[in-house]
Design a protein around this motif. Structure first.
Motif, PDB file in Angstrom:
ATOM      1  N   HIS A   1      22.191  48.445   8.008  1.00  0.00           N
ATOM      2  CA  HIS A   1      22.002  48.890   9.238  1.00  0.00           C
ATOM      3  C   HIS A   1      22.843  50.317   9.518  1.00  0.00           C
ATOM      4  O   HIS A   1      23.832  50.210   9.086  1.00  0.00           O
ATOM      5  N   VAL A   2      22.196  51.164  10.251  1.00  0.00           N
ATOM      6  CA  VAL A   2      22.886  52.337  10.508  1.00  0.00           C
ATOM      7  C   VAL A   2      22.676  52.611  12.025  1.00  0.00           C
ATOM      8  O   VAL A   2      21.622  52.584  12.376  1.00  0.00           O
ATOM      9  N   GLU A   3      23.733  52.746  12.797  1.00  0.00           N
ATOM     10  CA  GLU A   3      24.081  53.206  13.984  1.00  0.00           C
ATOM     11  C   GLU A   3      24.476  54.656  14.160  1.00  0.00           C
ATOM     12  O   GLU A   3      25.712  55.009  13.669  1.00  0.00           O
ATOM     13  N   ARG A   4      23.645  55.610  14.766  1.00  0.00           N
ATOM     14  CA  ARG A   4      24.214  56.700  15.103  1.00  0.00           C
ATOM     15  C   ARG A   4      24.276  56.982  16.493  1.00  0.00           C
ATOM     16  O   ARG A   4      23.664  56.629  17.376  1.00  0.00           O
ATOM     17  N   GLN A   5      25.181  57.863  16.791  1.00  0.00           N
ATOM     18  CA  GLN A   5      25.539  58.286  18.279  1.00  0.00           C
ATOM     19  C   GLN A   5      25.319  59.875  18.393  1.00  0.00           C
ATOM     20  O   GLN A   5      25.338  60.589  17.365  1.00  0.00           O
ATOM     21  N   SER A   6      25.412  60.325  19.510  1.00  0.00           N
ATOM     22  CA  SER A   6      24.882  61.723  19.975  1.00  0.00           C
ATOM     23  C   SER A   6      25.830  62.706  19.576  1.00  0.00           C
ATOM     24  O   SER A   6      25.758  63.920  19.294  1.00  0.00           O
TER      25      SER A   6
ATOM     26  N   TRP B   1      27.232  41.747   3.459  1.00  0.00           N
ATOM     27  CA  TRP B   1      27.178  40.946   2.349  1.00  0.00           C
ATOM     28  C   TRP B   1      27.755  39.743   2.683  1.00  0.00           C
ATOM     29  O   TRP B   1      27.889  39.445   3.938  1.00  0.00           O
ATOM     30  N   PRO B   2      28.094  38.869   1.891  1.00  0.00           N
ATOM     31  CA  PRO B   2      28.907  37.349   2.302  1.00  0.00           C
ATOM     32  C   PRO B   2      29.955  37.621   3.228  1.00  0.00           C
ATOM     33  O   PRO B   2      30.241  37.076   3.915  1.00  0.00           O
ATOM     34  N   SER B   3      30.726  38.959   2.788  1.00  0.00           N
ATOM     35  CA  SER B   3      31.665  39.170   3.803  1.00  0.00           C
ATOM     36  C   SER B   3      31.146  40.241   4.503  1.00  0.00           C
ATOM     37  O   SER B   3      29.911  40.813   4.244  1.00  0.00           O
ATOM     38  N   ALA B   4      31.889  40.754   5.637  1.00  0.00           N
ATOM     39  CA  ALA B   4      31.289  41.816   6.577  1.00  0.00           C
ATOM     40  C   ALA B   4      32.025  42.929   6.178  1.00  0.00           C
ATOM     41  O   ALA B   4      33.165  43.006   6.129  1.00  0.00           O
ATOM     42  N   ALA B   5      31.300  44.126   6.293  1.00  0.00           N
ATOM     43  CA  ALA B   5      31.887  45.605   6.038  1.00  0.00           C
ATOM     44  C   ALA B   5      31.311  46.512   7.068  1.00  0.00           C
ATOM     45  O   ALA B   5      30.322  46.657   7.188  1.00  0.00           O
ATOM     46  N   ALA B   6      31.949  47.636   7.456  1.00  0.00           N
ATOM     47  CA  ALA B   6      31.575  48.634   8.112  1.00  0.00           C
ATOM     48  C   ALA B   6      32.116  49.955   7.466  1.00  0.00           C
ATOM     49  O   ALA B   6      33.409  49.942   7.405  1.00  0.00           O
ATOM     50  N   VAL B   7      31.557  51.126   7.724  1.00  0.00           N
ATOM     51  CA  VAL B   7      32.275  52.577   7.356  1.00  0.00           C
ATOM     52  C   VAL B   7      31.691  53.330   8.381  1.00  0.00           C
ATOM     53  O   VAL B   7      30.335  53.521   8.990  1.00  0.00           O
ATOM     54  N   TYR B   8      32.805  54.081   8.948  1.00  0.00           N
ATOM     55  CA  TYR B   8      32.332  54.849  10.184  1.00  0.00           C
ATOM     56  C   TYR B   8      32.566  56.324   9.649  1.00  0.00           C
ATOM     57  O   TYR B   8      33.413  56.787   8.913  1.00  0.00           O
ATOM     58  N   PHE B   9      31.779  57.109  10.255  1.00  0.00           N
ATOM     59  CA  PHE B   9      31.592  58.548   9.874  1.00  0.00           C
ATOM     60  C   PHE B   9      31.906  59.402  11.076  1.00  0.00           C
ATOM     61  O   PHE B   9      31.456  59.187  12.225  1.00  0.00           O
ATOM     62  N   ARG B  10      32.141  60.545  10.844  1.00  0.00           N
ATOM     63  CA  ARG B  10      32.101  61.582  11.939  1.00  0.00           C
ATOM     64  C   ARG B  10      32.076  62.989  11.267  1.00  0.00           C
ATOM     65  O   ARG B  10      33.007  63.234  10.416  1.00  0.00           O
ATOM     66  N   GLY B  11      31.097  64.032  11.558  1.00  0.00           N
ATOM     67  CA  GLY B  11      31.043  65.097  10.849  1.00  0.00           C
ATOM     68  C   GLY B  11      30.529  65.128   9.391  1.00  0.00           C
ATOM     69  O   GLY B  11      30.870  65.761   8.503  1.00  0.00           O
ATOM     70  N   GLY B  12      29.913  63.923   9.169  1.00  0.00           N
ATOM     71  CA  GLY B  12      29.461  63.596   7.605  1.00  0.00           C
ATOM     72  C   GLY B  12      30.536  63.117   6.593  1.00  0.00           C
ATOM     73  O   GLY B  12      30.178  62.887   5.371  1.00  0.00           O
ATOM     74  N   LEU B  13      31.798  62.775   7.295  1.00  0.00           N
ATOM     75  CA  LEU B  13      32.534  62.376   6.378  1.00  0.00           C
ATOM     76  C   LEU B  13      33.431  61.012   6.809  1.00  0.00           C
ATOM     77  O   LEU B  13      33.321  60.569   8.157  1.00  0.00           O
TER      78      LEU B  13
END
Length: 84
Positions: free
Chosen positions: A47-52, A62-74
């Motif tokens: 799932h990808v959630e984008r903000q303005s 996955w069997p565990s939960a993970a999230a990666v946060y981006f700002r300005g493409g990094l």
């Protein structure tokens, strides 16, 4: 010298019994990388959630939960739980 330090862009992750990628060794190793490198290491998110304002959150369920946060493409941050 350990090859991991000679080529930091190469992915050295293990796979679990069901074939899923292991997030334990890669959760913090993607910090500061662009999205293309995150795709190489972790694969496509569920799932990808984008903000303005240019921020985004990629969720990996996955069997565990993970999230990666981006700002300005990094990557600016990560979250990982081993499913406890």
């Amino acid at each position: 010298m350990n090859q991991r330090f000679r080529n930091p862009t190469r992915s050295y992750q293990s796979r679990s019994v069901d074939g899923q990628r292991s997030m334990t060794s890669t959760a913090s190793s993607v910090h500061g990388l662009p999205a293309a490198n995150v795709l190489e290491r972790l694969g496509h998110p569920n799932h990808v959630e984008r903000q303005s304002d240019g921020r985004a959150r990629w969720d990996y369920s996955w069997p565990s939960a993970a999230a990666v946060y981006f700002r300005g493409g990094l990557v600016t941050g990560t979250f990982y739980t081993a499913g406890y």
